[in-house]
Design a protein around this motif. Structure first.
Motif, PDB file in Angstrom:
ATOM      1  N   TRP A 170       0.835  -1.207   0.000  1.00 10.47           N
ATOM      2  CA  TRP A 170       0.000   0.000   0.000  1.00 10.47           C
ATOM      3  C   TRP A 170       0.871   1.259   0.000  1.00 10.47           C
ATOM      4  O   TRP A 170       0.692   2.160  -0.825  1.00 10.47           O
ATOM      5  N   VAL A 171       1.792   1.319   0.949  1.00 11.82           N
ATOM      6  CA  VAL A 171       2.634   2.511   1.088  1.00 11.82           C
ATOM      7  C   VAL A 171       3.489   2.709  -0.161  1.00 11.82           C
ATOM      8  O   VAL A 171       3.630   3.837  -0.661  1.00 11.82           O
ATOM      9  N   GLY A 172       4.067   1.624  -0.676  1.00  9.96           N
ATOM     10  CA  GLY A 172       4.926   1.728  -1.849  1.00  9.96           C
ATOM     11  C   GLY A 172       4.189   2.108  -3.114  1.00  9.96           C
ATOM     12  O   GLY A 172       4.797   2.615  -4.067  1.00  9.96           O
ATOM     13  N   ALA A 173       2.866   1.891  -3.125  1.00  6.82           N
ATOM     14  CA  ALA A 173       2.068   2.215  -4.313  1.00  6.82           C
ATOM     15  C   ALA A 173       1.682   3.689  -4.360  1.00  6.82           C
ATOM     16  O   ALA A 173       1.303   4.188  -5.428  1.00  6.82           O
ATOM     17  N   LEU A 174       1.786   4.387  -3.248  1.00  6.93           N
ATOM     18  CA  LEU A 174       1.281   5.762  -3.186  1.00  6.93           C
ATOM     19  C   LEU A 174       2.034   6.716  -4.115  1.00  6.93           C
ATOM     20  O   LEU A 174       1.423   7.477  -4.869  1.00  6.93           O
ATOM     21  N   TYR A 175       3.363   6.691  -4.054  1.00  9.19           N
ATOM     22  CA  TYR A 175       4.133   7.607  -4.910  1.00  9.19           C
ATOM     23  C   TYR A 175       3.915   7.304  -6.398  1.00  9.19           C
ATOM     24  O   TYR A 175       3.726   8.226  -7.194  1.00  9.19           O
ATOM     25  N   PRO A 176       3.918   6.017  -6.823  1.00  8.48           N
ATOM     26  CA  PRO A 176       3.609   5.727  -8.229  1.00  8.48           C
ATOM     27  C   PRO A 176       2.220   6.217  -8.645  1.00  8.48           C
ATOM     28  O   PRO A 176       2.039   6.678  -9.774  1.00  8.48           O
ATOM     29  N   LEU A 177       1.237   6.108  -7.741  1.00  8.13           N
ATOM     30  CA  LEU A 177      -0.099   6.609  -8.055  1.00  8.13           C
ATOM     31  C   LEU A 177      -0.087   8.128  -8.193  1.00  8.13           C
ATOM     32  O   LEU A 177      -0.755   8.696  -9.062  1.00  8.13           O
ATOM     33  N   TRP A 178       0.692   8.781  -7.322  1.00  9.64           N
ATOM     34  CA  TRP A 178       0.832  10.239  -7.409  1.00  9.64           C
ATOM     35  C   TRP A 178       1.490  10.634  -8.732  1.00  9.64           C
ATOM     36  O   TRP A 178       1.069  11.580  -9.393  1.00  9.64           O
ATOM     37  N   LEU A 179       2.524   9.869  -9.113  1.00  7.72           N
ATOM     38  CA  LEU A 179       3.191  10.115 -10.389  1.00  7.72           C
ATOM     39  C   LEU A 179       2.241   9.894 -11.569  1.00  7.72           C
ATOM     40  O   LEU A 179       2.301  10.617 -12.581  1.00  7.72           O
ATOM     41  N   SER A 180       1.371   8.908 -11.426  1.00  4.91           N
ATOM     42  CA  SER A 180       0.436   8.593 -12.499  1.00  4.91           C
ATOM     43  C   SER A 180      -0.482   9.761 -12.819  1.00  4.91           C
ATOM     44  O   SER A 180      -0.933   9.908 -13.963  1.00  4.91           O
ATOM     45  N   CYS A 181      -0.756  10.575 -11.823  1.00  5.51           N
ATOM     46  CA  CYS A 181      -1.593  11.759 -12.045  1.00  5.51           C
ATOM     47  C   CYS A 181      -0.915  12.726 -13.020  1.00  5.51           C
ATOM     48  O   CYS A 181      -1.583  13.526 -13.683  1.00  5.51           O
ATOM     49  N   LYS A 182       0.415  12.656 -13.102  1.00  6.93           N
ATOM     50  CA  LYS A 182       1.164  13.506 -14.032  1.00  6.93           C
ATOM     51  C   LYS A 182       1.399  12.806 -15.373  1.00  6.93           C
ATOM     52  O   LYS A 182       1.428  13.452 -16.419  1.00  6.93           O
ATOM     53  N   LEU A 183       1.571  11.484 -15.319  1.00  6.70           N
ATOM     54  CA  LEU A 183       1.962  10.746 -16.520  1.00  6.70           C
ATOM     55  C   LEU A 183       0.789  10.371 -17.412  1.00  6.70           C
ATOM     56  O   LEU A 183       0.945  10.266 -18.636  1.00  6.70           O
ATOM     57  N   LEU A 184      -0.379  10.128 -16.821  1.00  5.47           N
ATOM     58  CA  LEU A 184      -1.485   9.548 -17.571  1.00  5.47           C
ATOM     59  C   LEU A 184      -2.569  10.563 -17.918  1.00  5.47           C
ATOM     60  O   LEU A 184      -2.869  11.454 -17.109  1.00  5.47           O
ATOM     61  N   PRO A 185      -3.180  10.414 -19.072  1.00  4.58           N
ATOM     62  CA  PRO A 185      -4.343  11.245 -19.415  1.00  4.58           C
ATOM     63  C   PRO A 185      -5.539  10.832 -18.556  1.00  4.58           C
ATOM     64  O   PRO A 185      -5.586   9.690 -18.074  1.00  4.58           O
ATOM     65  N   PRO A 186      -6.509  11.713 -18.347  1.00  4.62           N
ATOM     66  CA  PRO A 186      -7.645  11.423 -17.450  1.00  4.62           C
ATOM     67  C   PRO A 186      -8.339  10.079 -17.664  1.00  4.62           C
ATOM     68  O   PRO A 186      -8.565   9.358 -16.675  1.00  4.62           O
ATOM     69  N   PRO A 187      -8.679   9.667 -18.893  1.00  8.37           N
ATOM     70  CA  PRO A 187      -9.383   8.381 -19.053  1.00  8.37           C
ATOM     71  C   PRO A 187      -8.551   7.185 -18.585  1.00  8.37           C
ATOM     72  O   PRO A 187      -9.073   6.251 -17.978  1.00  8.37           O
ATOM     73  N   VAL A 188      -7.244   7.228 -18.885  1.00  6.62           N
ATOM     74  CA  VAL A 188      -6.353   6.124 -18.488  1.00  6.62           C
ATOM     75  C   VAL A 188      -6.149   6.124 -16.973  1.00  6.62           C
ATOM     76  O   VAL A 188      -6.123   5.069 -16.332  1.00  6.62           O
TER      77      VAL A 188
END
Length: 296
Positions: A170-188
Motif C-alpha cells: 500500500w505505502v509503496g504504491a502511493l508515490y507511483p499513483l501520485w506520479l500517475s496523475c502527471k503521466l497519464l491522461p484522465p481516461p487512463v
C-alpha cells in the motif's frame, strides 16, 4: 526507559528499510498496471533509488545491532566475534533474506531493462513476474525470524509477515499513483484508479485480518491498548491506519469519478500526498514498535 543513541540509529535504519521494501513491492506492482507505452523513467528511478537505500540500510542496521550488543562505542560495530555470532543467529538469517530479496529484484529490473527500451520499461515480462514474486516472498520470510512475533512463534510470525507485506504494498504504491496523475491522461488514470480500488479491497481485507490477529496474540486483553506503552503506541498506529483507509475510501467512492477533469486530478494528487505523509508516520511508529517497544 532510557533511549540510547543505538536505539535512535536502529529506528532510523529500520525506517529506511521499510521505505526500501515498500518501494520494492508497491512500485513494480503499480508500474505493471500502467500501459506499456507510458514513459516510466521516473517510476523506475523511484524503485531503484529506494531499493538501493533499503539494501544499504539493511547492512547498516546489522552493524548497528552489533554495536549495541558490544556496548564499546563505535568501534564495537566491527567486533568480529559479535559479527560472527549475530550473523549465525536469527538476526543474520533475516538480513540474508532481505539482501537476497533486494538482489533478486535488482536482477528482475536488469532483465526487463535488457528486453525493453528504457523509456517503455516493461514490468509484465514472465521472468520479471517470477523474480518479483520471489523477492516479495523473501521479504515476507525475513520477518519470520525476528521481532515479537518470532518469540511467540506459530501463526504470529506469518501474520506479521503478511501484515508488513500488505502495508508495504500500500505505502509503496502511493508515490507511483501520485506520479500517475502527471503521466497519464484522465481516461487512463480513471481506469488505473478503478482497478487499484478493486485490488485494494482485497488487500485491505488481508491487512485488517492480520492486524486483528496480531492484536489478539500480542495483547493480554483489549484494555492493554489503553494501559500499556506498547498498547498506546499500537493504538496511535491504528488511528493513522484508519485515517489512510478513510482517505482511500474517499478516493474510491467519491473522488475517482471527478478525475475525468483536470480539477479532479489535482484534488486526487493532493489527497494522495496527504496519504503519503500519513504513511511516513505509520512507518515511523512501526520502526519504534519493532525497536524499543514490545508487548508486556
Amino acid at each position: 526507559m532510557e533511549i540510547t543513541l543505538w536505539d535512535y540509529s536502529n529506528i532510523i535504519s529500520k525506517w529506511l528499510i521499510y521505505i526500501g521494501i515498500a518501494a520494492a513491492i508497491g512500485g513494480p506492482f503499480i508500474a505493471a498496471l500502467i500501459n506499456a507505452t507510458v514513459n516510466k523513467k521516473s517510476l523506475l528511478n523511484y524503485i531503484v533509488i529506494s531499493s538501493v537505500l533499503g539494501f544499504a540500510a539493511v547492512i547498516i542496521n546489522f552493524f548497528i545491532q552489533v554495536g549495541a550488543f558490544s556496548e564499546t562505542g563505535l568501534s564495537g560495530m566491527f567486533d568480529t566475534g559479535l559479527i560472527s555470532f549475530l550473523w549465525q543467529s536469527a538476526v543474520g538469517d533475516s538480513v540474508l533474506w532481505r539482501l537476497l530479496a533486494f538482489t533478486v529484484l535488482g536482477f528482475a529490473l536488469l532483465w526487463s531493462n535488457l528486453n525493453a527500451k528504457y523509456g517503455t520499461f516493461s514490468f509484465k515480462d514472465a521472468t520479471f513476474t517470477f523474480l518479483y514474486a520471489a523477492a516479495v516472498f523473501s521479504f515476507a520470510y525475513s520477518f519470520t525470524f525476528i521481532g515479537h512475533s518470532a518469540v511467540i512463534g506459530g501463526a504470529a510470525k506469518w501474520l506479521l509477515a503478511f501484515h508488513i507485506i500488505t502495508v508495504s504494498w500500500w505505502v509503496g504504491a502511493l508515490y507511483p499513483l501520485w506520479l500517475s496523475c502527471k503521466l497519464l491522461p484522465p481516461p487512463v488514470l480513471y481506469k488505473l484508479m478503478c482497478l487499484f480500488g478493486k485490488i485494494a479491497i482485497f488487500m485491505v481485507g488481508i491487512l485488517i485480518a492480520c492486524g486483528i490477529g496480531l492484536l489478539y496474540l500480542f495483547l493480554e486483553n483489549p484494555l492493554a491498548l489503553l494501559t500499556t506503552t506498547y498498547g498506546l503506541a499500537m493504538l496511535l498506529k491504528l488511528i493513522f491506519v484508519g485515517s489512510i483507509l478513510l482517505i482511500a475510501a474517499y478516493h474510491k467512492f467519491r473522488l475517482v469519478e471527478e478525475i475525468q477533469q483536470q480539477a479532479g486530478i489535482k484534488k486526487l494528487q493532493k489527497s494522495i500526498k496527504n496519504e503519503m505523509l500519513i504513511a511516513v508516520v505509520i512507518l515511523t511508529i512501526t520502526a519504534v514498535l519493532s525497536s524499543i517497544l514490545g508487548p508486556e
